[in-house]
Structures are given as structure tokens and as C-alpha cells.
Design a protein around this motif. Structure first.
Motif, PDB file in Angstrom:
ATOM      1  N   LYS A   1      52.190  43.602  37.978  1.00  0.00           N
ATOM      2  CA  LYS A   1      53.423  43.419  36.887  1.00  0.00           C
ATOM      3  C   LYS A   1      52.529  43.613  35.879  1.00  0.00           C
ATOM      4  O   LYS A   1      53.010  44.078  34.390  1.00  0.00           O
ATOM      5  N   ARG A   2      52.581  41.902  35.021  1.00  0.00           N
ATOM      6  CA  ARG A   2      51.726  41.540  34.067  1.00  0.00           C
ATOM      7  C   ARG A   2      50.640  43.181  33.437  1.00  0.00           C
ATOM      8  O   ARG A   2      51.129  43.603  32.007  1.00  0.00           O
TER       9      ARG A   2
ATOM     10  N   ASP B   1      47.145  36.994  29.476  1.00  0.00           N
ATOM     11  CA  ASP B   1      47.853  35.892  28.725  1.00  0.00           C
ATOM     12  C   ASP B   1      47.478  35.906  26.615  1.00  0.00           C
ATOM     13  O   ASP B   1      48.449  34.908  26.057  1.00  0.00           O
TER      14      ASP B   1
ATOM     15  N   GLN C   1      53.057  45.918  32.753  1.00  0.00           N
ATOM     16  CA  GLN C   1      53.982  46.022  31.328  1.00  0.00           C
ATOM     17  C   GLN C   1      53.045  46.881  30.070  1.00  0.00           C
ATOM     18  O   GLN C   1      52.793  46.931  28.983  1.00  0.00           O
TER      19      GLN C   1
ATOM     20  N   LYS D   1      43.521  36.838  34.209  1.00  0.00           N
ATOM     21  CA  LYS D   1      44.832  35.953  33.607  1.00  0.00           C
ATOM     22  C   LYS D   1      44.863  35.452  32.803  1.00  0.00           C
ATOM     23  O   LYS D   1      45.889  36.166  32.239  1.00  0.00           O
TER      24      LYS D   1
END
Length: 211
Positions: free
Chosen positions: A22-23, A205, A26, A201
Motif C-alpha cells: 500500500k505504501r 517511512d 502510494q 519499511k
């Protein structure tokens, strides 16, 4: 068939995969990240499918194993009153011969006892093999021809039952062994991929668009 159930480590990795997909999507849609991550996203999707397929296969094998374990019906009766209506199963135990048998309590006679037959097909095979051997020894000294013929017929039927049961049990044993090997492989893969995704991740982030 039971619905496939994921282990805790599998659920944790799938949750991480879904977050990453999902990240990453996007960021790619907004042009903030290279499309090179598409390959990693595809790898995530493939691994997610692999995890669900493995869980489904594991569930099918364990379900089959459980159904085999429940194949034997005791038809137990109290050794004192010869009745069955007041029996309550209290558990199971392993006999001197290594067979697992159910234990019961007769509420009429207020006694507990171990039923004299195994409660699972694997031990039942051993039980029948021993029983057949006893019958064969009995034939050698049996003088009554009618009883001898009856015993010989019983041996044929028992051997026929064993010949049909053994392949089913052997297949289940092989499936369980293969599953154990696959579980180790998947555990190793889950551990490695989880660590890799955690690193990715962190990169996502902490990613900031250049000024």
C-alpha cells in the motif's frame, strides 16, 4: 475441509506485506519513488499467495490426519456389567505394548477401566497384526475343521482390511513428513523476508522528497 488458519508469524508477515504494498503504491503513484520497487511489490504479492497456499495445504493435511485419528470407534462396554449406557470416557493411556487406548468409567459399577483395543488406526494395524498371528498359531493346533475353516476365512478378511488400510496410513505419514520439511523452509523464508521488509519499511517511512 477446515478453513486455512495462518500461524502468528505468517499473519505478521502478511500484515507487513500489505502495509508495504500500500505504501509503495502510494509513493509510486505520486512519483516519489522509483518504479524499481514494482519488482519488490510483485515479490510481495507472490509470497503472500505462497503463504496462503501453504496454509491451505497444511490445513488439508492436518484435517485428513484428524479424520484418520477418529476412524476407530471403540464400542466399549463395562467389563463388570457388560453394559454401555453408563460409560463415560475419561481419557486415554498407553498400554504395555505401546498402543494408545481409551479409558472409561462405568457410573453403574463405579469402576474405571482401559478398553482392550487401540483408539487410532496406526495402533490398530499393530493390534490386528498381533491378533492375526494368534489366530494363525491357533489354527496349527485346532482339530475342529469347521472352526478351523471359519478362522482361516477371518484371517483372509482381516488381511484384506489391513491391505487397504496400510496405504492410506502410509500416505498420511509421508504427507506429514513432507509438511514438516516444508514448514521449516517456510519458517526460514518468513524470517528472512520479514527482516528484509522491515528494512525497506524503514526506508519508506524515512523517505523525503529532495528539495
Amino acid at each position: 475441509m477446515k478453513q486455512a488458519e495462518l500461524k502468528a508469524t505468517e499473519r505478521e508477515l502478511i500484515k507487513l506485506i500489505q502495509f508495504f504494498k500500500k505504501r509503495a503504491t502510494q509513493l509510486m503513484d505520486s512519483g516519489e519513488i522509483s518504479t524499481e520497487h514494482t519488482q519488490l511489490t510483485t515479490a510481495c504479492e507472490n509470497l503472500e499467495t505462497q503463504l496462503y497456499n501453504h496454509a491451505q495445504n497444511r490445513s488439508a493435511i492436518l484435517d485428513k490426519r484428524e479424520r484418520l485419528n477418529q476412524l476407530i470407534e471403540d464400542n466399549a462396554q463395562c467389563p463388570t456389567c457388560q453394559k454401555v449406557d453408563m460409560l463415560k470416557r475419561t481419557g486415554s493411556t498407553t498400554t504395555e505394548r505401546g498402543w494408545k487406548c481409551n479409558t472409561y468409567k462405568c457410573r453403574r459399577c463405579n469402576i474405571t477401566f482401559t478398553w482392550n483395543r487401540p483408539n487410532n488406526p496406526w495402533d490398530m494395524v499393530k493390534f490386528l497384526e498381533a491378533y492375526i498371528a494368534e489366530l494363525e498359531q491357533g489354527i496349527l493346533v485346532e482339530e475342529n475343521e469347521e472352526l478351523k475353516a471359519h478362522t482361516e476365512n477371518a484371517i483372509v478378511q482381516l488381511n484384506d482390511s489391513l491391505s487397504r488400510l496400510r496405504p492410506v496410513l502410509d500416505t498420511s505419514d509421508e504427507e506429514m513428513e513432507a509438511l514438516a520439511v516444508k514448514e521449516k523452509e517456510m519458517d526460514r523464508l518468513i524470517h528472512q523476508f520479514k527482516n528484509y521488509l522491515l528494512i525497506e519499511k524503514i526506508k519508506l517511512d524515512t523517505y523525503q522528497e529532495p528539495e
